[in-house]
Scaffold this motif. Structure first.
Motif, PDB file in Angstrom:
ATOM      1  N   ALA A   1      47.351  97.806  76.156  1.00 28.87           N
ATOM      2  CA  ALA A   1      46.294  96.856  76.495  1.00 28.87           C
ATOM      3  C   ALA A   1      46.406  96.361  77.924  1.00 28.87           C
ATOM      4  N   GLU A   2      45.249  95.971  78.457  1.00 26.31           N
ATOM      5  CA  GLU A   2      45.190  95.303  79.750  1.00 26.31           C
ATOM      6  C   GLU A   2      44.722  93.864  79.623  1.00 26.31           C
ATOM      7  N   TYR A   3      43.994  93.549  78.539  1.00 27.88           N
ATOM      8  CA  TYR A   3      43.416  92.205  78.371  1.00 27.88           C
ATOM      9  C   TYR A   3      43.303  91.926  76.880  1.00 27.88           C
ATOM     10  N   ILE A   4      43.903  90.823  76.426  1.00 25.98           N
ATOM     11  CA  ILE A   4      43.906  90.473  74.998  1.00 25.98           C
ATOM     12  C   ILE A   4      43.447  89.032  74.836  1.00 25.98           C
ATOM     13  N   ILE A   5      42.528  88.811  73.897  1.00 27.63           N
ATOM     14  CA  ILE A   5      42.083  87.465  73.549  1.00 27.63           C
ATOM     15  C   ILE A   5      42.316  87.278  72.056  1.00 27.63           C
ATOM     16  N   GLY A   6      42.911  86.150  71.691  1.00 31.16           N
ATOM     17  CA  GLY A   6      43.139  85.894  70.273  1.00 31.16           C
ATOM     18  C   GLY A   6      43.442  84.444  70.016  1.00 31.16           C
ATOM     19  N   ALA A   7      43.056  83.973  68.830  1.00 28.41           N
ATOM     20  CA  ALA A   7      43.384  82.610  68.424  1.00 28.41           C
ATOM     21  C   ALA A   7      44.864  82.518  68.063  1.00 28.41           C
ATOM     22  N   HIS A   8      45.421  81.324  68.192  1.00 23.95           N
ATOM     23  CA  HIS A   8      46.821  81.113  67.824  1.00 23.95           C
ATOM     24  C   HIS A   8      47.035  81.595  66.389  1.00 23.95           C
ATOM     25  N   GLY A   9      47.985  82.493  66.223  1.00 24.73           N
ATOM     26  CA  GLY A   9      48.260  83.059  64.920  1.00 24.73           C
ATOM     27  C   GLY A   9      49.296  84.151  65.030  1.00 24.73           C
ATOM     28  N   ALA A  10      49.752  84.629  63.868  1.00 22.44           N
ATOM     29  CA  ALA A  10      50.863  85.580  63.845  1.00 22.44           C
ATOM     30  C   ALA A  10      50.531  86.888  64.541  1.00 22.44           C
ATOM     31  N   GLY A  11      49.239  87.264  64.599  1.00 25.00           N
ATOM     32  CA  GLY A  11      48.879  88.519  65.245  1.00 25.00           C
ATOM     33  C   GLY A  11      49.304  88.590  66.692  1.00 25.00           C
ATOM     34  N   LEU A  12      49.341  87.444  67.369  1.00 24.11           N
ATOM     35  CA  LEU A  12      49.754  87.426  68.772  1.00 24.11           C
ATOM     36  C   LEU A  12      51.243  87.710  68.949  1.00 24.11           C
ATOM     37  N   ALA A  13      51.995  87.725  67.845  1.00 21.50           N
ATOM     38  CA  ALA A  13      53.411  88.099  67.953  1.00 21.50           C
ATOM     39  C   ALA A  13      53.561  89.498  68.529  1.00 21.50           C
ATOM     40  N   ASN A  14      52.530  90.343  68.356  1.00 21.97           N
ATOM     41  CA  ASN A  14      52.573  91.696  68.901  1.00 21.97           C
ATOM     42  C   ASN A  14      52.582  91.723  70.425  1.00 21.97           C
ATOM     43  N   MET A  15      52.415  90.559  71.059  1.00 17.88           N
ATOM     44  CA  MET A  15      52.556  90.491  72.515  1.00 17.88           C
ATOM     45  C   MET A  15      53.896  91.039  72.987  1.00 17.88           C
ATOM     46  N   VAL A  16      54.908  91.043  72.119  1.00 11.76           N
ATOM     47  CA  VAL A  16      56.222  91.561  72.528  1.00 11.76           C
ATOM     48  C   VAL A  16      56.165  93.047  72.856  1.00 11.76           C
ATOM     49  N   PHE A  17      55.103  93.754  72.425  1.00  4.93           N
ATOM     50  CA  PHE A  17      54.953  95.168  72.749  1.00  4.93           C
ATOM     51  C   PHE A  17      54.226  95.389  74.080  1.00  4.93           C
ATOM     52  N   CYS A  18      53.644  94.328  74.644  1.00  4.00           N
ATOM     53  CA  CYS A  18      52.817  94.463  75.846  1.00  4.00           C
ATOM     54  C   CYS A  18      53.637  94.864  77.066  1.00  4.00           C
ATOM     55  N   GLN A  19      52.985  95.596  77.952  1.00  4.02           N
ATOM     56  CA  GLN A  19      53.587  95.913  79.245  1.00  4.02           C
ATOM     57  C   GLN A  19      53.323  94.758  80.215  1.00  4.02           C
ATOM     58  N   PRO A  20      54.149  94.599  81.257  1.00  7.27           N
ATOM     59  CA  PRO A  20      53.929  93.520  82.233  1.00  7.27           C
ATOM     60  C   PRO A  20      52.517  93.566  82.812  1.00  7.27           C
ATOM     61  N   GLU A  21      51.997  92.384  83.095  1.00  2.46           N
ATOM     62  CA  GLU A  21      50.677  92.169  83.709  1.00  2.46           C
ATOM     63  C   GLU A  21      49.512  92.292  82.735  1.00  2.46           C
ATOM     64  N   THR A  22      49.769  92.489  81.445  1.00  6.23           N
ATOM     65  CA  THR A  22      48.690  92.413  80.458  1.00  6.23           C
ATOM     66  C   THR A  22      48.198  90.973  80.388  1.00  6.23           C
ATOM     67  N   LYS A  23      46.898  90.759  80.548  1.00  4.16           N
ATOM     68  CA  LYS A  23      46.339  89.406  80.534  1.00  4.16           C
ATOM     69  C   LYS A  23      46.176  88.901  79.098  1.00  4.16           C
ATOM     70  N   ILE A  24      46.511  87.637  78.905  1.00  8.64           N
ATOM     71  CA  ILE A  24      46.420  87.010  77.582  1.00  8.64           C
ATOM     72  C   ILE A  24      45.574  85.736  77.674  1.00  8.64           C
ATOM     73  N   ILE A  25      44.612  85.595  76.751  1.00  4.59           N
ATOM     74  CA  ILE A  25      43.931  84.315  76.558  1.00  4.59           C
ATOM     75  C   ILE A  25      44.136  83.913  75.106  1.00  4.59           C
ATOM     76  N   GLU A  26      44.772  82.763  74.902  1.00  7.09           N
ATOM     77  CA  GLU A  26      45.009  82.244  73.557  1.00  7.09           C
ATOM     78  C   GLU A  26      44.038  81.099  73.273  1.00  7.09           C
ATOM     79  N   LEU A  27      43.439  81.113  72.087  1.00  6.13           N
ATOM     80  CA  LEU A  27      42.563  80.030  71.655  1.00  6.13           C
ATOM     81  C   LEU A  27      43.396  79.062  70.815  1.00  6.13           C
ATOM     82  N   MET A  28      43.488  77.808  71.282  1.00  6.98           N
ATOM     83  CA  MET A  28      44.423  76.849  70.682  1.00  6.98           C
ATOM     84  C   MET A  28      43.709  75.590  70.206  1.00  6.98           C
ATOM     85  N   PRO A  29      43.769  75.274  68.898  1.00  7.04           N
ATOM     86  CA  PRO A  29      43.200  74.010  68.412  1.00  7.04           C
ATOM     87  C   PRO A  29      43.817  72.808  69.110  1.00  7.04           C
ATOM     88  N   HIS A  30      42.992  71.831  69.444  1.00  4.91           N
ATOM     89  CA  HIS A  30      43.466  70.730  70.299  1.00  4.91           C
ATOM     90  C   HIS A  30      44.495  69.843  69.603  1.00  4.91           C
TER      91      HIS A  30
END
Length: 372
Positions: A291-320
């Motif tokens: 991936a180069e760009y990932i968007i996801g709400a806070h949740g267990a699926g984002l744990a897969n970020m550990v597989f990302c290569q450097p410079e992959t952009k992340i946007i997390e949606l976080m309840p206030h």
């Protein structure tokens, strides 16, 4: 009827030292150089809601991971609850455990009793038993990620691995690949432990503290290890989207009310929509590592970020009302540009904890984040 061992006091590991309760085999200092990612636009969104960034006062702090050895102990249940020969319960092994699930008892004085063991295992066994295994983040990052701590000489000490009985196909596949990286072609015995099952063990090899919740930090060795896991997989003739959004419309908690609208907006901007629950571990690792760009709400699926290569952009949606920064911290250590879009949580009106409550997102906010 289940027979129990006598109640025992709780002993916690803060800074391991050699002694009767635990032997420190090796300390793993994190020498990764990192800087906090640019959080300016996300910080502005926090301020617009009069929210504080806890990293201003309590930023992540590096910590030391340890390889520990327990001798002549009883280990219990899928959470891996440890009782020492001298009659102490290792409190660190109880974090996120549940008495009703792990079948242990707790006295009014705080002492704990676990079921009596019905068998004994000889030799040295690696424990991959861990509390809260049904949570993908805990299983992947906090438990399996500990395997980075084992070096070649320590591999020779270990003759078997204890794993939880109730794991998903994705979790078992992750363990299978990870153990292959550690033990290579060596045959290793795997024993599944069920809820409330106790066994005596001559020696337990216990990697500890790869993730420190108290310090809000994941050891960089965890990231390096999962990048090795991803690179060990072969993705012949597979085309993964470079930009994608993690769809949570089938989730039972933290429902995003206007997710249909969000999906439409993101599809118009070239984002693929993926549902991780229908993907194998290999597919998830390949998806995130390419991936180069990932968007996801806070949740267990984002744990897969550990597989990302450097410079992959992340946007997390976080309840206030939630504001948990475990993925922001992973992004920092993994060199992933990170932003956060704050969503409107309905935890107060629904009368339930923020981790379960529904929320909604401001479409202008996500469009603003995409410009950065």
């Amino acid at each position: 009827m289940t027979d129990y061992l006598p109640f025992a006091p709780v002993y916690r590991i803060f800074s391991p030292t050699s002694g009767a309760e635990v032997k420190e085999l090796r300390a793993l200092v994190d020498d990764k150089a990192w800087v906090k990612p640019d959080f300016s636009s996300s910080y502005r969104r926090l301020q617009s809601r009069s929210l504080q960034d806890e990293w201003d006062t309590f930023p992540p702090q590096k910590h030391v991971a340890y390889n520990l050895l327990f001798e002549n102990v009883t280990i219990s249940s899928e959470s891996g609850l440890v009782r020492t020969q001298s009659g102490h319960m290792i409190g660190d092994t109880f974090d996120h455990s549940q008495a009703v699930v792990d079948l242990y008892k707790q006295s009014d004085a705080g002492e704990i009793s676990i079921p009596k063991p019905k068998e004994k295992l000889v030799g040295c066994w690696l424990s991959l038993l861990f509390p809260n295994q049904d949570n993908y983040y805990h299983c992947l990052v906090m438990n399996i990620g500990r395997l980075f701590q084992i070096n070649d000489s320590e591999v020779q000490m270990i003759q078997g691995v204890l794993v939880p009985y109730h794991l998903t196909a994705v979790q078992y596949r992750t363990i299978e690949i990870a153990l292959k990286l550690i033990f290579c072609d060596r045959e290793i015995e795997i024993k599944k432990i069920e809820w409330g099952q106790s066994v005596e063990v001559d020696k337990i090899f216990y990697p500890w503290n790869a993730v420190s919740l108290a310090l809000g930090y994941t050891h960089s060795g965890v990231i390096s290890f999962f990048r090795r896991v991803a690179s060990s997989l072969k993705f012949l003739d597979v085309s993964f989207p470079k930009r994608f959004y993690i769809d949570r419309r089938t989730a039972s908690n933290r429902v995003l009310h206007n997710e249909d609208e969000l999906v439409e907006v993101l599809e118009q901007r070239g984002f693929a929509i993926v549902q991780l629950e229908y993907l194998t571990l290999d597919e998830q690792a390949g998806l995130f590592s390419n991936a180069e760009y990932i968007i996801g709400a806070h949740g267990a699926g984002l744990a897969n970020m550990v597989f990302c290569q450097p410079e992959t952009k992340i946007i997390e949606l976080m309840p206030h009302t939630l504001l948990r920064w475990c993925y922001r911290q992973i992004a920092m250590v993994a060199d992933l540009p990170y932003q956060c879009v704050i969503t409107e949580s309905y935890s107060e009106s629904e009368g339930i904890p923020p981790a379960w409550a529904s929320h909604s997102i401001s479409i202008p906010d996500i469009l603003d984040a995409l410009k950065d």
